[in-house]
Design an enzyme around this catalytic site. Structure first.
Site, mmCIF file in Angstrom:
data_model
loop_
_atom_site.group_PDB
_atom_site.id
_atom_site.type_symbol
_atom_site.label_atom_id
_atom_site.label_comp_id
_atom_site.label_asym_id
_atom_site.label_seq_id
_atom_site.Cartn_x
_atom_site.Cartn_y
_atom_site.Cartn_z
ATOM 1 N N ARG A 20 8.580 0.901 -5.420
ATOM 2 C CA ARG A 20 7.178 1.164 -5.753
ATOM 3 C C ARG A 20 6.267 0.759 -4.593
ATOM 4 O O ARG A 20 6.706 0.130 -3.642
ATOM 5 C CB ARG A 20 6.768 0.449 -7.036
ATOM 6 C CG ARG A 20 7.025 -1.059 -7.070
ATOM 7 C CD ARG A 20 5.987 -1.793 -7.866
ATOM 8 N NE ARG A 20 4.672 -1.673 -7.244
ATOM 9 C CZ ARG A 20 4.256 -2.421 -6.206
ATOM 10 N NH1 ARG A 20 5.044 -3.320 -5.675
ATOM 11 N NH2 ARG A 20 3.054 -2.263 -5.684
ATOM 12 N N GLY A 21 4.965 1.117 -4.759
ATOM 13 C CA GLY A 21 4.001 0.912 -3.689
ATOM 14 C C GLY A 21 3.907 2.226 -2.922
ATOM 15 O O GLY A 21 4.940 2.796 -2.540
ATOM 16 N N ALA A 22 2.662 2.689 -2.717
ATOM 17 C CA ALA A 22 2.462 4.014 -2.133
ATOM 18 C C ALA A 22 3.181 4.189 -0.790
ATOM 19 O O ALA A 22 3.750 5.248 -0.511
ATOM 20 C CB ALA A 22 0.964 4.272 -1.978
ATOM 21 N N GLY A 23 3.170 3.162 0.042
ATOM 22 C CA GLY A 23 3.827 3.241 1.348
ATOM 23 C C GLY A 23 5.343 3.263 1.210
ATOM 24 O O GLY A 23 6.032 4.040 1.873
ATOM 25 N N ARG A 63 6.341 10.891 -8.923
ATOM 26 C CA ARG A 63 5.089 10.210 -9.301
ATOM 27 C C ARG A 63 3.942 11.075 -8.802
ATOM 28 O O ARG A 63 3.918 11.446 -7.632
ATOM 29 C CB ARG A 63 5.023 8.791 -8.710
ATOM 30 C CG ARG A 63 6.092 7.865 -9.296
ATOM 31 C CD ARG A 63 5.804 6.409 -8.981
ATOM 32 N NE ARG A 63 4.688 5.883 -9.762
ATOM 33 C CZ ARG A 63 4.114 4.713 -9.520
ATOM 34 N NH1 ARG A 63 4.514 3.966 -8.515
ATOM 35 N NH2 ARG A 63 3.119 4.283 -10.272
ATOM 36 N N CYS A 127 -3.147 -5.915 -7.619
ATOM 37 C CA CYS A 127 -1.830 -5.290 -7.541
ATOM 38 C C CYS A 127 -1.035 -5.852 -6.366
ATOM 39 O O CYS A 127 -1.182 -7.033 -6.017
ATOM 40 C CB CYS A 127 -1.948 -3.767 -7.480
ATOM 41 S SG CYS A 127 -0.372 -2.939 -7.867
ATOM 42 N N ASP A 196 -3.629 4.319 -3.151
ATOM 43 C CA ASP A 196 -2.609 5.335 -3.444
ATOM 44 C C ASP A 196 -3.057 6.685 -2.918
ATOM 45 O O ASP A 196 -2.235 7.533 -2.575
ATOM 46 C CB ASP A 196 -2.325 5.398 -4.944
ATOM 47 C CG ASP A 196 -1.499 4.197 -5.375
ATOM 48 O OD1 ASP A 196 -2.095 3.136 -5.640
ATOM 49 O OD2 ASP A 196 -0.259 4.301 -5.396
ATOM 50 N N ASN A 206 -6.565 4.009 -6.805
ATOM 51 C CA ASN A 206 -5.673 2.850 -6.657
ATOM 52 C C ASN A 206 -5.360 2.286 -8.046
ATOM 53 O O ASN A 206 -5.877 2.770 -9.063
ATOM 54 C CB ASN A 206 -6.339 1.793 -5.765
ATOM 55 C CG ASN A 206 -5.367 0.731 -5.284
ATOM 56 O OD1 ASN A 206 -4.276 1.050 -4.795
ATOM 57 N ND2 ASN A 206 -5.723 -0.528 -5.431
ATOM 58 N N LYS A 207 -4.510 1.269 -8.070
ATOM 59 C CA LYS A 207 -4.023 0.696 -9.334
ATOM 60 C C LYS A 207 -5.135 0.490 -10.358
ATOM 61 O O LYS A 207 -6.229 0.048 -10.011
ATOM 62 C CB LYS A 207 -3.330 -0.636 -9.019
ATOM 63 C CG LYS A 207 -2.682 -1.338 -10.192
ATOM 64 C CD LYS A 207 -1.701 -0.487 -10.941
ATOM 65 C CE LYS A 207 -0.621 0.065 -10.060
ATOM 66 N NZ LYS A 207 0.180 1.121 -10.724
ATOM 67 N N LYS A 232 -2.307 8.312 3.601
ATOM 68 C CA LYS A 232 -2.701 8.166 2.195
ATOM 69 C C LYS A 232 -3.978 8.949 1.881
ATOM 70 O O LYS A 232 -4.510 8.873 0.780
ATOM 71 C CB LYS A 232 -2.861 6.696 1.842
ATOM 72 C CG LYS A 232 -1.511 5.982 1.818
ATOM 73 C CD LYS A 232 -1.637 4.535 1.507
ATOM 74 C CE LYS A 232 -0.260 3.881 1.565
ATOM 75 N NZ LYS A 232 -0.357 2.417 1.651
HETATM 76 P P1 RI2 Z 1 0.937 -0.163 -0.369
HETATM 77 C C1 RI2 Z 1 0.627 0.618 -5.606
HETATM 78 O O1 RI2 Z 1 0.978 1.496 -6.640
HETATM 79 C C2 RI2 Z 1 -0.696 -0.071 -5.847
HETATM 80 O O2 RI2 Z 1 -1.647 0.733 -6.501
HETATM 81 C C3 RI2 Z 1 -1.074 -0.407 -4.426
HETATM 82 O O3 RI2 Z 1 -2.433 -0.733 -4.280
HETATM 83 C C4 RI2 Z 1 -0.708 0.889 -3.734
HETATM 84 O O4 RI2 Z 1 0.514 1.302 -4.356
HETATM 85 C C5 RI2 Z 1 -0.569 0.823 -2.251
HETATM 86 O O5 RI2 Z 1 0.504 -0.004 -1.882
HETATM 87 P P2 RI2 Z 1 2.273 1.255 -7.609
HETATM 88 O O6 RI2 Z 1 3.452 1.892 -6.923
HETATM 89 O O7 RI2 Z 1 1.395 1.162 0.134
HETATM 90 O O8 RI2 Z 1 2.462 -0.222 -7.867
HETATM 91 O O9 RI2 Z 1 -0.253 -0.687 0.406
HETATM 92 O O10 RI2 Z 1 1.911 1.997 -8.872
HETATM 93 O O11 RI2 Z 1 2.079 -1.170 -0.416
#
Ligand code: RI2
Length: 311
Positions: A20-23, A63, A127, A196, A206-207, A232
């Site tokens: 998880r996390g957009a990156g 997603r 988040c 996101d 974002n979250k 992004k």
């Molecule tokens: P990075 C996450 O989404 C959060 O919303 C967070 O702010 C965003 O991705 C960016 O994360 P989720 O996957 O890429 O937890 O900066 O739903 O790590």
């Protein structure tokens, strides 16, 4: 595991949020496509193209909100050659390049964003964003005496991951429940969150709960920053498309047994919200700190029109 099962495994891990996390989901998709292309056995470029298109769709459909995912897939899956081996090579190189650039972008965001943090600042984050954390840990690494208030981030409590990451770096951290955001905002100098997606008008997706931090920051005249790699930003929003907000399973909010006792209760679990550009002071990107009004230029100059309609 065969090539297709491996691809499906990554897709499943993104859907379930094990990755998880957009990156991170963007990088995982690039790796999955690279490995799939590497071992794909086909007889013609047409067949190769069909398999890659299907693989790209499988990954993109996991997603719907984080635009990092389709951007990474589009940047990786494109090729110009009509020769299978050359096309394969192009995809492998694209993936390697994306992964390298994504890593460099995080470092650059840390350097640029770190300059916006002053000695003694109290920072609030929401988040678990690696981009936002890069800003915070870089500032701390520069010797600035900072502390962080991390929100719990219901329902999946990613705030605990953030707290652990910060404590591992030696940064004083306080965890609060999401509903304590406004109460605590008067102690905060800067809010820093991840992204996101950034739309062409500079709005931040974002979250869920991010817009409440922005609203409370606005009221308290506190700086509100978002850290977002250029990948992004959403090219599709230039073409008028909306960004879909993911609604996840209600099981993340309430357990099945409790819900069974309340059969008439309607439960919702939207995973993201939208913060309007007027509540955002700066977007920290890998190509500079920009106001939300510059989102169009970032999309045009750093992503290009052509990636908008490939998948
Ligand atoms: P990075 C996450 O989404 C959060 O919303 C967070 O702010 C965003 O991705 C960016 O994360 P989720 O996957 O890429 O937890 O900066 O739903 O790590």
């Amino acid at each position: 595991m065969d090539q297709l099962s491996q691809l499906q495994d990554t897709a499943e891990k993104i859907t379930s949020m094990e990755i998880r996390g957009a990156g991170r989901i963007a990088k995982a998709a690039a790796v999955a496509l690279r490995d799939y292309a590497k071992s794909l056995e086909v007889g013609s470029i047409g067949e190769f193209s069909r398999h890659i298109e299907n693989a790209a769709k499988l990954l993109v459909d996991t997603r719907p909100t984080a635009v990092s995912l389709p951007n990474a897939v589009r940047l990786t899956a494109r090729y110009t050659s009509a020769d299978v081996e050359e096309a394969r090579e192009e995809i492998i190189n694209n993936a390697e390049q994306f992964i390298k650039q994504a890593g460099d972008a995080l470092q650059k965001i840390g350097e640029i964003g770190g300059r916006r943090i002053r000695d003694g600042d109290v920072i609030m984050t929401h988040c678990n964003s690696h981009a936002a954390l890069s800003v915070i840990t870089t500032a701390f690494g520069q010797g600035k005496d900072i502390s962080v208030i991390a929100t719990e981030t219901r329902p999946r409590r990613q705030g605990l991951l953030t707290s652990k990451h910060l404590l591992d770096h030696g940064i004083p951290t306080t965890l609060i429940v999401d509903s304590a955001v406004r109460y605590c905002m008067k102690e905060v100098d800067s809010v820093i969150v991840g992204a996101d997606a950034i739309a062409v008008n500079g709005a931040l997706v974002n979250k869920i709960g991010t817009s409440q931090l922005a609203l409370a920051a606005h009221e308290a005249r506190t700086n509100f920053l978002t850290a977002a790699e250029t990948y992004k930003f959403s090219p599709d929003t230039i073409l008028g498309e909306f960004i879909e907000i993911e609604e996840r399973s209600v099981d993340e909010v309430i357990d099945k047994e409790t819900l069974a006792g309340l059969p008439e209760l309607n439960v919702r679990n939207p995973a993201f919200d939208i913060t309007p550009p007027e509540y955002i002071d700066l977007i920290i990107t890998d190509v500079g700190a920009v106001p939300p009004g510059m989102a169009y230029s970032i999309i045009k100059d750093h992503l290009g029109w052509e990636i908008g309609d490939m998948v």
